[in-house]
Design a protein around this motif. Sequence first.
Motif, PDB file in Angstrom:
ATOM      1  N   ALA A   1       0.828  -1.208   0.000  1.00 52.86           N
ATOM      2  CA  ALA A   1       0.000   0.000   0.000  1.00 52.86           C
ATOM      3  C   ALA A   1       0.862   1.256   0.000  1.00 52.86           C
ATOM      4  CB  ALA A   1      -0.934  -0.007   1.201  1.00 52.86           C
ATOM      5  N   ALA A   2       1.918   1.255   0.803  1.00 51.94           N
ATOM      6  CA  ALA A   2       2.805   2.419   0.847  1.00 51.94           C
ATOM      7  C   ALA A   2       3.498   2.628  -0.490  1.00 51.94           C
ATOM      8  CB  ALA A   2       3.844   2.244   1.969  1.00 51.94           C
ATOM      9  N   TYR A   3       3.941   1.542  -1.109  1.00 47.82           N
ATOM     10  CA  TYR A   3       4.589   1.655  -2.419  1.00 47.82           C
ATOM     11  C   TYR A   3       3.592   2.177  -3.464  1.00 47.82           C
ATOM     12  CZ  TYR A   3       7.305   0.457  -6.558  1.00 47.82           C
ATOM     13  OH  TYR A   3       7.995   0.525  -7.744  1.00 47.82           O
ATOM     14  N   ALA A   4       2.375   1.658  -3.446  1.00 52.24           N
ATOM     15  CA  ALA A   4       1.370   2.068  -4.421  1.00 52.24           C
ATOM     16  C   ALA A   4       1.065   3.556  -4.320  1.00 52.24           C
ATOM     17  CB  ALA A   4       0.093   1.251  -4.232  1.00 52.24           C
ATOM     18  N   ARG A   5       1.138   4.110  -3.107  1.00 47.90           N
ATOM     19  CA  ARG A   5       0.857   5.537  -2.929  1.00 47.90           C
ATOM     20  C   ARG A   5       1.889   6.427  -3.620  1.00 47.90           C
ATOM     21  NH1 ARG A   5      -0.440   3.633   2.391  1.00 47.90           N
ATOM     22  NH2 ARG A   5      -2.694   3.715   2.758  1.00 47.90           N
TER      23      ARG A   5
ATOM     24  N   ALA B   1     -16.469  -5.538  -3.453  1.00 50.65           N
ATOM     25  CA  ALA B   1     -15.488  -6.001  -2.476  1.00 50.65           C
ATOM     26  C   ALA B   1     -15.872  -5.564  -1.069  1.00 50.65           C
ATOM     27  CB  ALA B   1     -14.098  -5.478  -2.851  1.00 50.65           C
ATOM     28  N   LYS B   2     -16.256  -4.305  -0.925  1.00 50.41           N
ATOM     29  CA  LYS B   2     -16.646  -3.809   0.407  1.00 50.41           C
ATOM     30  C   LYS B   2     -17.920  -4.494   0.895  1.00 50.41           C
ATOM     31  CE  LYS B   2     -16.120   0.484  -1.051  1.00 50.41           C
ATOM     32  NZ  LYS B   2     -16.129   1.966  -1.067  1.00 50.41           N
ATOM     33  N   ALA B   3     -18.864  -4.722  -0.032  1.00 51.05           N
ATOM     34  CA  ALA B   3     -20.106  -5.387   0.365  1.00 51.05           C
ATOM     35  C   ALA B   3     -19.853  -6.815   0.819  1.00 51.05           C
ATOM     36  CB  ALA B   3     -21.091  -5.374  -0.800  1.00 51.05           C
ATOM     37  N   GLU B   4     -18.814  -7.464   0.276  1.00 46.53           N
ATOM     38  CA  GLU B   4     -18.488  -8.841   0.660  1.00 46.53           C
ATOM     39  C   GLU B   4     -17.692  -8.906   1.968  1.00 46.53           C
ATOM     40  OE1 GLU B   4     -18.163 -11.332  -3.500  1.00 46.53           O
ATOM     41  OE2 GLU B   4     -16.440 -10.114  -2.927  1.00 46.53           O
ATOM     42  N   GLY B   5     -17.262  -7.757   2.470  1.00 42.96           N
ATOM     43  CA  GLY B   5     -16.528  -7.754   3.730  1.00 42.96           C
ATOM     44  C   GLY B   5     -15.042  -7.513   3.604  1.00 42.96           C
ATOM     45  N   ALA B   6     -14.561  -7.280   2.382  1.00 43.75           N
ATOM     46  CA  ALA B   6     -13.149  -6.959   2.217  1.00 43.75           C
ATOM     47  C   ALA B   6     -12.882  -5.555   2.762  1.00 43.75           C
ATOM     48  CB  ALA B   6     -12.766  -7.042   0.741  1.00 43.75           C
ATOM     49  N   ILE B   7     -11.686  -5.349   3.277  1.00 36.95           N
ATOM     50  CA  ILE B   7     -11.311  -4.078   3.900  1.00 36.95           C
ATOM     51  C   ILE B   7     -10.413  -3.290   2.947  1.00 36.95           C
ATOM     52  CG2 ILE B   7     -10.202  -2.974   5.867  1.00 36.95           C
ATOM     53  CD1 ILE B   7     -12.732  -4.577   6.540  1.00 36.95           C
ATOM     54  N   PRO B   8     -10.797  -2.062   2.583  1.00 39.28           N
ATOM     55  CA  PRO B   8      -9.960  -1.266   1.680  1.00 39.28           C
ATOM     56  C   PRO B   8      -8.786  -0.631   2.412  1.00 39.28           C
ATOM     57  CG  PRO B   8     -11.962  -0.065   2.216  1.00 39.28           C
ATOM     58  CD  PRO B   8     -12.081  -1.398   2.876  1.00 39.28           C
ATOM     59  N   LEU B   9      -7.634  -1.311   2.395  1.00 41.92           N
ATOM     60  CA  LEU B   9      -6.426  -0.728   2.974  1.00 41.92           C
ATOM     61  C   LEU B   9      -5.976   0.471   2.146  1.00 41.92           C
ATOM     62  CD1 LEU B   9      -4.199  -0.955   5.120  1.00 41.92           C
ATOM     63  CD2 LEU B   9      -2.971  -2.486   3.561  1.00 41.92           C
ATOM     64  N   LEU B  10      -6.202   0.395   0.839  1.00 48.02           N
ATOM     65  CA  LEU B  10      -5.903   1.501  -0.062  1.00 48.02           C
ATOM     66  C   LEU B  10      -7.043   1.596  -1.068  1.00 48.02           C
ATOM     67  CD1 LEU B  10      -3.884   3.634  -1.184  1.00 48.02           C
ATOM     68  CD2 LEU B  10      -2.966   1.806  -2.636  1.00 48.02           C
ATOM     69  N   GLU B  11      -7.734   2.712  -1.068  1.00 49.73           N
ATOM     70  CA  GLU B  11      -8.851   2.908  -1.992  1.00 49.73           C
ATOM     71  C   GLU B  11      -8.674   4.289  -2.605  1.00 49.73           C
ATOM     72  OE1 GLU B  11     -13.748   3.093  -1.997  1.00 49.73           O
ATOM     73  OE2 GLU B  11     -12.616   3.154  -0.130  1.00 49.73           O
ATOM     74  N   SER B  12      -8.222   4.335  -3.839  1.00 50.28           N
ATOM     75  CA  SER B  12      -7.794   5.610  -4.394  1.00 50.28           C
ATOM     76  C   SER B  12      -8.431   5.850  -5.753  1.00 50.28           C
ATOM     77  CB  SER B  12      -6.270   5.634  -4.542  1.00 50.28           C
ATOM     78  OG  SER B  12      -5.656   5.349  -3.314  1.00 50.28           O
TER      79      SER B  12
ATOM     80  N   GLY C   1      -8.442  -3.907 -13.885  1.00 48.35           N
ATOM     81  CA  GLY C   1      -8.199  -2.572 -13.369  1.00 48.35           C
ATOM     82  C   GLY C   1      -7.231  -2.658 -12.207  1.00 48.35           C
ATOM     83  N   PRO C   2      -6.846  -1.516 -11.607  1.00 53.65           N
ATOM     84  CA  PRO C   2      -5.801  -1.496 -10.577  1.00 53.65           C
ATOM     85  C   PRO C   2      -6.315  -1.894  -9.200  1.00 53.65           C
ATOM     86  CG  PRO C   2      -6.578   0.721 -10.984  1.00 53.65           C
ATOM     87  CD  PRO C   2      -7.328  -0.159 -11.949  1.00 53.65           C
ATOM     88  N   VAL C   3      -6.823  -3.094  -9.097  1.00 56.05           N
ATOM     89  CA  VAL C   3      -7.428  -3.573  -7.850  1.00 56.05           C
ATOM     90  C   VAL C   3      -6.734  -4.877  -7.444  1.00 56.05           C
ATOM     91  CG1 VAL C   3      -9.534  -4.301  -6.685  1.00 56.05           C
ATOM     92  CG2 VAL C   3      -9.640  -2.524  -8.453  1.00 56.05           C
TER      93      VAL C   3
ATOM     94  N   HIS D   1     -10.132   9.156 -17.705  1.00 62.30           N
ATOM     95  CA  HIS D   1     -10.745   8.033 -16.984  1.00 62.30           C
ATOM     96  C   HIS D   1      -9.741   7.459 -15.975  1.00 62.30           C
ATOM     97  CE1 HIS D   1     -13.554   8.672 -20.154  1.00 62.30           C
ATOM     98  NE2 HIS D   1     -12.794   8.108 -21.073  1.00 62.30           N
ATOM     99  N   PHE D   2      -9.405   8.250 -14.980  1.00 56.61           N
ATOM    100  CA  PHE D   2      -8.329   7.884 -14.064  1.00 56.61           C
ATOM    101  C   PHE D   2      -8.846   7.209 -12.799  1.00 56.61           C
ATOM    102  CE2 PHE D   2      -6.568  11.528 -16.421  1.00 56.61           C
ATOM    103  CZ  PHE D   2      -5.428  10.928 -16.918  1.00 56.61           C
ATOM    104  N   LEU D   3      -8.116   6.193 -12.368  1.00 54.77           N
ATOM    105  CA  LEU D   3      -8.296   5.564 -11.061  1.00 54.77           C
ATOM    106  C   LEU D   3      -6.925   5.215 -10.517  1.00 54.77           C
ATOM    107  CD1 LEU D   3     -11.239   2.995 -11.383  1.00 54.77           C
ATOM    108  CD2 LEU D   3     -11.200   5.071 -10.008  1.00 54.77           C
ATOM    109  N   GLY D   4      -6.698   5.549  -9.263  1.00 60.50           N
ATOM    110  CA  GLY D   4      -5.460   5.125  -8.631  1.00 60.50           C
ATOM    111  C   GLY D   4      -5.561   3.683  -8.171  1.00 60.50           C
ATOM    112  N   PRO D   5      -4.442   3.112  -7.711  1.00 57.92           N
ATOM    113  CA  PRO D   5      -4.437   1.710  -7.266  1.00 57.92           C
ATOM    114  C   PRO D   5      -5.243   1.506  -5.994  1.00 57.92           C
ATOM    115  CG  PRO D   5      -2.321   2.746  -6.832  1.00 57.92           C
ATOM    116  CD  PRO D   5      -3.108   3.726  -7.636  1.00 57.92           C
TER     117      PRO D   5
END
Length: 508
Positions: free
Chosen positions: A332-336, A369-380, A411-413, A388-392
């Motif tokens: 997550a830190a590297y992706a930022r 992912a969030k609805a299934e219970g996954a935790i977004p450590l990085l949601e950008s 996609g970057p997920v 059409h930009f999305l971060g990792p």
Amino acid sequence: MATLISPASAPPREPSAAARVFLEGSHRLLIGNDWVAGEGRSIAVENPARGEIIAEVRAASLDQLDQAVSAARSALHGDWGRMSGRDRGVLLSRFADLLDERAELIGEVMTLDNGSPLTSSTMVVRHLAAELFRYYAGWATKITGDSFQPSLTARPNLDFLVATVRDPIGVVGAIVPWNAPPGMIALKMAPALAAGCTVVLKTAELAPLVGELFAALWLEAGGPAGAFNLIHGHGEDIGAAMAAHPHIDKIAFTGSTAVGRKIVEAATGNLKKVSLELGGKSPVIVFPDADLDAVIPAAAMACYLSTGQQCMAGSRLFVHADIYDQVTEGVAAYARTLKVGDGLASDTVLGPLISARQKARVLEYMAIAKAEGAIPLLESELIDGPGHFLGPALFTDVTAGMRIEQEEVFGPVLVAIRFSDEEGVIDAVNGTAYGLSGSVWTRDVTRALRVAKRVDSGQVGINIHAAMSAETPFGGNRQSGWGREFGREGLDGYLKTKAISINLGPKL
């Protein structure tokens, strides 16, 4: 909440004069070495980084598809069919040299077409497309058969010799995706031509422009008429017509698994040969003894390279429980730090998604992912600007069977799955419909080889992900595809074997 992360700080430069001249010119089809205007639907080509229409391309009509196939079939029995393997190899080598000479322009057009960072686009031209043409140019003189004396028990008194001949499979319909057009075109075009086949190439409607530059280089290299033909069109009409065409002998397709199934169904009319490089949900498996200084950046880029828009993306990160938090927080830190922006900005690492539709699809998967219970450590989400930009994004607490763990997002997920034992992780790794790529990270050579052998994928890296080269076969198992590309196996798919049995008379 979505956050704006690491936007590119360098302003994007404007397209070069050469690129502008190309974009503003007429965009046509190549049929039998003649440039012709398309007669089908108009295709608006968008630069996904700026939301601007940069060109208008006319698709081929069904009649023009027939003309291209006819030109390809005539070439099999004309100048191309009479060309020796040596001369085919010389032509392909000349084509590779032209790719090197025009790499900047082709790379820039790719960036404008699909948003990839310019350095990556140019690398695809030089280090993938040109090298593939050089590699298969060498094979053109090495296509040989075999000879042997068979055991004919029904005719014990006769002496026989069998000779096998490798012939080109015929007319190849090549259908390529939008994510790396120079490499994808070369993967179809180079081995097919080296084998002596002729090619009708359909570009991707979302990124059709690079195909025209390849066609222009074909003419400049002196390619015989009809051996290579270029058409534009949408998959649902021209692509479908190619798959069903009675005079196309093989379809070579790279794209989604869903479209691959449709191609297989359409190909049954004349039982044409089909090779498919399809989707993936590839694993990156990290054991406690792995070199984490190498793992963390490699695991991040295995997924986020090309903004996750690659079939071999390592989108499932399996990490041993002992180091799970350390690895996921490190990724997550590297992706930022990864700069997100226009591919013509010098510091961009991740470009845009290809379209608004694809961006919406990726956002939907993040919601799932969030609805299934996954935790977004990085949601950008990068929301500023027209592109059409999305971060990792990185989700933790993912378990086997969640949709975000099973289905290809493109996609970057990245999803991170915790494991505690080798047997359990193998079951989880092989628990999807896909089997394209993957990697194992450990200092234990014995364990690395043992696990790699059990990962049901067409390619597995040890302490590296997706180590691709012209010589190394690549392709998928299960619903990731049929057949192999790259290497000798990539050539074999364009050849057919004929056995000639020779009666030598009575045994002496």
